[in-house]
Design a protein around this motif. Sequence first.
Motif, PDB file in Angstrom:
ATOM      1  N   LEU A  87       0.822  -1.215   0.000  1.00  0.00           N
ATOM      2  CA  LEU A  87       0.000   0.000   0.000  1.00  0.00           C
ATOM      3  C   LEU A  87       0.858   1.269   0.000  1.00  0.00           C
ATOM      4  O   LEU A  87       0.447   2.289  -0.543  1.00  0.00           O
ATOM      5  N   HIS A  88       2.049   1.202   0.596  1.00  0.00           N
ATOM      6  CA  HIS A  88       2.914   2.383   0.688  1.00  0.00           C
ATOM      7  C   HIS A  88       3.859   2.499  -0.512  1.00  0.00           C
ATOM      8  O   HIS A  88       4.332   3.593  -0.820  1.00  0.00           O
ATOM      9  N   ASP A  89       4.132   1.369  -1.136  1.00  0.00           N
ATOM     10  CA  ASP A  89       5.096   1.366  -2.245  1.00  0.00           C
ATOM     11  C   ASP A  89       4.585   0.430  -3.343  1.00  0.00           C
ATOM     12  O   ASP A  89       5.164  -0.612  -3.617  1.00  0.00           O
ATOM     13  N   PRO A  90       3.466   0.805  -3.979  1.00  0.00           N
ATOM     14  CA  PRO A  90       2.829  -0.115  -4.936  1.00  0.00           C
ATOM     15  C   PRO A  90       3.690  -0.414  -6.163  1.00  0.00           C
ATOM     16  O   PRO A  90       3.520  -1.475  -6.779  1.00  0.00           O
ATOM     17  N   THR A  91       4.591   0.485  -6.527  1.00  0.00           N
ATOM     18  CA  THR A  91       5.429   0.225  -7.706  1.00  0.00           C
ATOM     19  C   THR A  91       6.680  -0.575  -7.364  1.00  0.00           C
ATOM     20  O   THR A  91       7.480  -0.876  -8.244  1.00  0.00           O
ATOM     21  N   GLY A  92       6.889  -0.890  -6.080  1.00  0.00           N
ATOM     22  CA  GLY A  92       7.995  -1.775  -5.695  1.00  0.00           C
ATOM     23  C   GLY A  92       9.368  -1.151  -5.796  1.00  0.00           C
ATOM     24  O   GLY A  92      10.346  -1.863  -6.062  1.00  0.00           O
ATOM     25  N   GLU A  93       9.487   0.154  -5.539  1.00  0.00           N
ATOM     26  CA  GLU A  93      10.799   0.796  -5.663  1.00  0.00           C
ATOM     27  C   GLU A  93      11.777   0.305  -4.591  1.00  0.00           C
ATOM     28  O   GLU A  93      12.979   0.197  -4.845  1.00  0.00           O
TER      29      GLU A  93
END
Length: 312
Positions: A87-93
């Motif tokens: 939820l905090h980093d949906p793009t997986g950085e």
Amino acid sequence: GGPPAGRAELSRPLAKRLEDGGLFVSVRNGEAAALARDREILFSHRYLLSPAVTPERFTVAGLKGAVEASIDLLASPAGMMLKGLLLHDPTGEMVEMIGSLDTNGSPSSQNGVWASRDGKRAILMLQTRAGGSDTDAQEAAIARIRADFADVARASPESRLLLSGAAVFAVNSRAAIQSEAVRLTTLSTAAVICLLLLVYRSATAVVLGLLPVASGALAGIAAVALGFGSVHGLTIGFGTTLIGEAVDYTIYYFVQSDGEEGEGRWMERFWPTIRLGVLTSVFGFASLLFSGFPGLAQLGCYSIAGLVTAAA
């Protein structure tokens, strides 16, 4: 020295004391609490640090692909750890960034702290708040490490501290240079005095010949103290050697003004040449004033003030 558990028990309070001391930007020994702070920093700056962040990453297609990749990771063995990040980093950085890090050289761990490969040492890594060229601050940091270790290791006399790194090399090198400079300066001064006594055969002439050097050294120390607040021992050692050039001024005067021509004729014939020599030396040492290394900048200031005073 001591058992691994004992070294770990020493590492934790030592790291805490050094971190609270204010001389270090970073104190790391592999503890989970310190690593958690590192993770927070990395997570806060994930969009700046992730190698996957490009303009295309934030197009419709790029965002869709990144989110789908993050959802696919939930089905992998790492899914339980990544579930809270989605939820905090949906793009997986964060995942992309961690994947780009080289972890092959990471130190091993014993009892929750870093250890050497042979397991005989606990390891702490420190970064000083002061710059690497500030040798005085590095020396103070090293002294602080030794003092704090002595306090926390009182109950563990078999343990000892080993220090290494650029700061240690710089401080040890400066101490060796200062010792050599003082020794060589003393020997060279004694040799010059003996040579002048042999040539002049007059103690008065020798004293007068050394007067410019003594006055130049005092002026140099005063100039550095006023300009920098403190005087490096290295500056005094090398600076006094450099303004030994002032001995030449009196030699020229005593030898060349002897006879019928006298002082006035010497000032007319020879002083312009001496003055040119002084000026070239001053301009040469002036370049040291712009050095980023405090010892060299002090050496330039010391030599300029000393030579001008000696010539005067």
